[in-house]
Design an enzyme around this catalytic site. Structure first.
Site, PDB file in Angstrom:
ATOM      1  N   LYS A 184       0.870  -1.191   0.000  1.00  0.00           N
ATOM      2  CA  LYS A 184       0.000   0.000   0.000  1.00  0.00           C
ATOM      3  C   LYS A 184       0.903   1.235   0.000  1.00  0.00           C
ATOM      4  O   LYS A 184       2.008   1.191   0.527  1.00  0.00           O
ATOM      5  CB  LYS A 184      -0.895   0.019   1.254  1.00  0.00           C
ATOM      6  CG  LYS A 184      -1.805  -1.191   1.404  1.00  0.00           C
ATOM      7  CD  LYS A 184      -2.991  -1.150   0.448  1.00  0.00           C
ATOM      8  CE  LYS A 184      -3.844  -2.394   0.600  1.00  0.00           C
ATOM      9  NZ  LYS A 184      -4.989  -2.440  -0.289  1.00  0.00           N
ATOM     10  N   LYS A 227       1.985  -9.436  -1.861  1.00  0.00           N
ATOM     11  CA  LYS A 227       1.301  -9.445  -3.168  1.00  0.00           C
ATOM     12  C   LYS A 227       1.134  -8.019  -3.676  1.00  0.00           C
ATOM     13  O   LYS A 227       1.105  -7.058  -2.898  1.00  0.00           O
ATOM     14  CB  LYS A 227      -0.051 -10.143  -3.078  1.00  0.00           C
ATOM     15  CG  LYS A 227      -1.082  -9.453  -2.207  1.00  0.00           C
ATOM     16  CD  LYS A 227      -2.425 -10.186  -2.181  1.00  0.00           C
ATOM     17  CE  LYS A 227      -3.289  -9.842  -3.340  1.00  0.00           C
ATOM     18  NZ  LYS A 227      -3.755  -8.435  -3.395  1.00  0.00           N
ATOM     19  N   ASP A 250      -1.339  -5.195  -5.318  1.00  0.00           N
ATOM     20  CA  ASP A 250      -2.766  -4.962  -5.142  1.00  0.00           C
ATOM     21  C   ASP A 250      -3.498  -5.295  -6.438  1.00  0.00           C
ATOM     22  O   ASP A 250      -2.881  -5.384  -7.507  1.00  0.00           O
ATOM     23  CB  ASP A 250      -3.048  -3.519  -4.695  1.00  0.00           C
ATOM     24  CG  ASP A 250      -4.054  -3.520  -3.549  1.00  0.00           C
ATOM     25  OD1 ASP A 250      -3.935  -2.698  -2.631  1.00  0.00           O
ATOM     26  OD2 ASP A 250      -4.956  -4.382  -3.582  1.00  0.00           O
ATOM     27  N   GLU A 251      -4.825  -5.451  -6.308  1.00  0.00           N
ATOM     28  CA  GLU A 251      -5.567  -5.997  -7.456  1.00  0.00           C
ATOM     29  C   GLU A 251      -5.558  -5.080  -8.675  1.00  0.00           C
ATOM     30  O   GLU A 251      -5.759  -5.546  -9.797  1.00  0.00           O
ATOM     31  CB  GLU A 251      -7.023  -6.312  -7.072  1.00  0.00           C
ATOM     32  CG  GLU A 251      -7.906  -5.129  -6.774  1.00  0.00           C
ATOM     33  CD  GLU A 251      -7.743  -4.601  -5.369  1.00  0.00           C
ATOM     34  OE1 GLU A 251      -6.966  -5.174  -4.585  1.00  0.00           O
ATOM     35  OE2 GLU A 251      -8.396  -3.595  -5.061  1.00  0.00           O
ATOM     36  N   HIS A 275      -7.290 -13.449  -6.801  1.00  0.00           N
ATOM     37  CA  HIS A 275      -8.011 -12.314  -6.212  1.00  0.00           C
ATOM     38  C   HIS A 275      -9.390 -12.273  -6.855  1.00  0.00           C
ATOM     39  O   HIS A 275      -9.541 -12.646  -8.009  1.00  0.00           O
ATOM     40  CB  HIS A 275      -7.249 -11.003  -6.476  1.00  0.00           C
ATOM     41  CG  HIS A 275      -7.720  -9.871  -5.606  1.00  0.00           C
ATOM     42  ND1 HIS A 275      -8.906  -9.208  -5.838  1.00  0.00           N
ATOM     43  CD2 HIS A 275      -7.184  -9.313  -4.507  1.00  0.00           C
ATOM     44  CE1 HIS A 275      -9.057  -8.282  -4.910  1.00  0.00           C
ATOM     45  NE2 HIS A 275      -8.046  -8.319  -4.085  1.00  0.00           N
ATOM     46  N   LYS A 305     -13.417  -5.615   6.598  1.00  0.00           N
ATOM     47  CA  LYS A 305     -14.168  -4.473   6.043  1.00  0.00           C
ATOM     48  C   LYS A 305     -15.139  -4.874   4.926  1.00  0.00           C
ATOM     49  O   LYS A 305     -15.949  -4.064   4.481  1.00  0.00           O
ATOM     50  CB  LYS A 305     -13.190  -3.427   5.498  1.00  0.00           C
ATOM     51  CG  LYS A 305     -12.527  -3.816   4.168  1.00  0.00           C
ATOM     52  CD  LYS A 305     -11.495  -2.792   3.707  1.00  0.00           C
ATOM     53  CE  LYS A 305     -10.883  -3.195   2.371  1.00  0.00           C
ATOM     54  NZ  LYS A 305      -9.785  -2.341   1.934  1.00  0.00           N
TER      55      LYS A 305
HETATM   56  C1  CAP Z   1      -7.139  -5.405   1.340  1.00  0.00           C
HETATM   57  C2  CAP Z   1      -7.225  -5.346  -0.162  1.00  0.00           C
HETATM   58  C3  CAP Z   1      -7.922  -6.538  -0.742  1.00  0.00           C
HETATM   59  C4  CAP Z   1      -9.348  -6.684  -0.353  1.00  0.00           C
HETATM   60  C5  CAP Z   1      -9.950  -7.838  -1.119  1.00  0.00           C
HETATM   61  C6  CAP Z   1      -7.928  -4.097  -0.659  1.00  0.00           C
HETATM   62  O1  CAP Z   1      -6.474  -4.279   1.788  1.00  0.00           O
HETATM   63  O2  CAP Z   1      -5.940  -5.321  -0.723  1.00  0.00           O
HETATM   64  O3  CAP Z   1      -7.881  -6.388  -2.168  1.00  0.00           O
HETATM   65  O4  CAP Z   1      -9.457  -6.934   0.960  1.00  0.00           O
HETATM   66  O5  CAP Z   1     -11.144  -8.168  -0.496  1.00  0.00           O
HETATM   67  O6  CAP Z   1      -7.496  -3.657  -1.715  1.00  0.00           O
HETATM   68  O7  CAP Z   1      -8.880  -3.671  -0.012  1.00  0.00           O
HETATM   69  P1  CAP Z   1      -6.614  -3.914   3.341  1.00  0.00           P
HETATM   70  P2  CAP Z   1     -11.605  -9.696  -0.515  1.00  0.00           P
HETATM   71  O8  CAP Z   1      -5.965  -5.031   4.135  1.00  0.00           O
HETATM   72  O9  CAP Z   1      -5.876  -2.606   3.493  1.00  0.00           O
HETATM   73  O10 CAP Z   1      -8.077  -3.796   3.631  1.00  0.00           O
HETATM   74  O11 CAP Z   1     -10.421 -10.459  -0.007  1.00  0.00           O
HETATM   75  O12 CAP Z   1     -12.799  -9.712   0.396  1.00  0.00           O
HETATM   76  O13 CAP Z   1     -11.923 -10.009  -1.920  1.00  0.00           O
HETATM   77 MG    MG Z   2      -6.510  -5.022  -2.718  1.00  0.00          MG
END
Ligand code: CAP
Ligand code: MG
Length: 418
Positions: A147, A173, A175-176, A263, A303
């Site tokens: 992040k 990893k 991020d998406e 993801h 969250k």
């Molecule tokens: C988490 C995260 C994940 C989501 C995916 C985000 O970051 O990197 O992509 O949690 O959700 O971008 O929000 P944080 P899920 O740890 O800062 O929240 O796994 O429910 O698909």
């Molecule tokens: Mg993410």
């Protein structure tokens, strides 16, 4: 013979779908008949080209629960092309969502017969393979997502990853939504972050994994996977929903012999509405069938939305040797498909770790983005605090107790009030 056959006992070779169906002004049985027709051999009206032989191949509604709007439909295996997820879903999860006679419909679960399961690769590594690769016997694996999600140049990205690995993360990893942007090109990021991984492994004496996000147009995705492989990478990350099922099959069937981290960005567009769409359980089963090794399934405590019961069901389904839902006639094992690591991510921080492990067990990835990089003392301390929380649970100690002798955890507990 019609589509409604409530005395029909599904064959071992049938594909079985469980639906929630809310009719639009017609009886549930009539709506179920329309769904069975539209998702198998029929259309809105009788056609002169129909024959008895084809009619026999039609889907069969064998269970209707009017109280809960539950309908179960059995599909003869001949209706499907083995090894082809897009085609299977174009049938059982295609036109039916848009039919006027249906107000809401949700594909709650799907059960595949042996011959169909056998036509897919399934996970290459699975839980045991990943544990062996990282030499982690039984504790949950700790991961972080670099992040801010976007914006860091490759050097900074690699450095944040290094700090996280030093602090105790097993996995880092992308991020998406980080792929190959001008501020952080894929190749440079992979090279620098793999170098950082090697350095962190030498210092910590622990095996680490980096999951670069190769999500892209299919041919480009394959090139990026090749690049990771040829530069010593040990994991690949894909956004399975935005990529699409065919692309996921392509990357799996390319046999890069690297674990695939799935993801699920975008899943909530189809899974969140509990009356219309496709359940995450169904998505998870399909992802396992195609062959991902680790899959985001939600946390129930973080969250993102997702009821704990549904998340526990999904964890059960992807970790255990899948058996079908006991409520219906067929008990189907999944013929030795490897179990998949459930990935818990989204709004997690150390104080949530005990509940998470209590809910979902130890065969999980615990991934924290903000919950590590938001630590008052920075990324390395954040990773330490997260790892200390896992260690506390593994030693059956309360976080409060453990934090007395582990300051990073104490600071994290104070910073994010439990
Ligand atoms: C988490 C995260 C994940 C989501 C995916 C985000 O970051 O990197 O992509 O949690 O959700 O971008 O929000 P944080 P899920 O740890 O800062 O929240 O796994 O429910 O698909
Ligand atoms: Mg993410």
């Amino acid at each position: 013979m019609g589509y409604i056959q409530l005395n029909y006992r599904p064959k071992e070779t049938d594909v079985i779908c469980e639906f929630y169906i809310e009719p639009a002004g017609i009886p549930l049985q009539k709506a179920a008949e329309h769904v069975a027709a539209e998702s198998s051999i029929g259309t809105w009206t009788e056609v002169s080209t129909m024959s008895e032989g084809i009619r026999k191949k039609g889907a069969k509604v064998f269970f209707i629960d009017g109280k809960n709007n539950e309908v179960k439909i059995a599909y003869p295996i001949e209706l499907f092309e083995k090894g082809n997820i897009p085609s299977i879903l174009s049938g059982v999860a295609g036109n039916i969502f848009g039919m006027k006679v249906i107000k809401n419909i949700r594909l709650q679960d799907i059960h595949f017969p042996k011959s169909l399961v056998r036509s897919f690769n399934g996970p290459e590594f699975g839980i045991d393979g990943i544990r062996k690769m990282l030499k982690i016997r039984d504790r949950p694996l700790l991961g972080t997502i670099i992040k801010p999600k976007l914006g860091l140049p490759p050097e900074k990205h690699a450095n944040v990853a290094f700090e996280a690995w030093l602090g105790g993360c097993d996995l880092v990893k992308d991020d998406e939504n980080l792929t190959d942007q001008d501020f952080n090109h894929f190749k440079k990021r992979v090279l620098l972050t793999l170098k950082a991984k090697e350095k962190a492994e030498k210092i910590t004496g622990e095996k680490k994994a980096y999951m670069p996000n190769i999500t892209a147009e299919t041919f480009e995705m394959l090139k990026r996977a090749e690049f990771v492989k040829s530069h010593g990478g040990n994991y690949l990350m894909v956004d399975i929903l935005t990529l699409g099922w065919a692309a996921l099959q392509t990357i799996r069937n390319a046999h890069f012999k690297l674990p695939l981290h799935a993801h699920r960005a975008g899943h909530a567009a189809i899974t969140r509405n509990k009356k219309h769409g496709i359940s995450m359980l169904t998505i998870a089963k399909i992802a396992r069938l195609i062959g991902v090794d680790s899959l985001h399934i939600g946390t129930a405590v973080g969250k993102m939305e997702g009821p704990a019961s549904e998340i526990i069901d999904i964890e059960e389904e992807i970790e255990k040797n899948l058996i079908s839902n006991k409520k219906h006639t067929l008990e189907q094992k999944w013929y030795n498909l490897k179990p998949v690591f459930a990935v818990c991510s989204g709004g997690l921080y150390p104080a949530l770790v005990p509940d998470l492990i209590k809910l979902l067990g130890k065969n999980i990835f615990i991934q924290m983005g903000g919950g590590i990089h938001g630590h008052p003392y920075g990324t390395k301390a954040g990773a330490k605090a997260a790892r200390q929380a896992i260690d506390a649970v593994m030693q059956n100690k309360s976080l409060k107790e453990y934090s007395k002798t582990h300051k990073e955890l104490r600071i994290a507990l104070e910073h994010w009030k439990g």
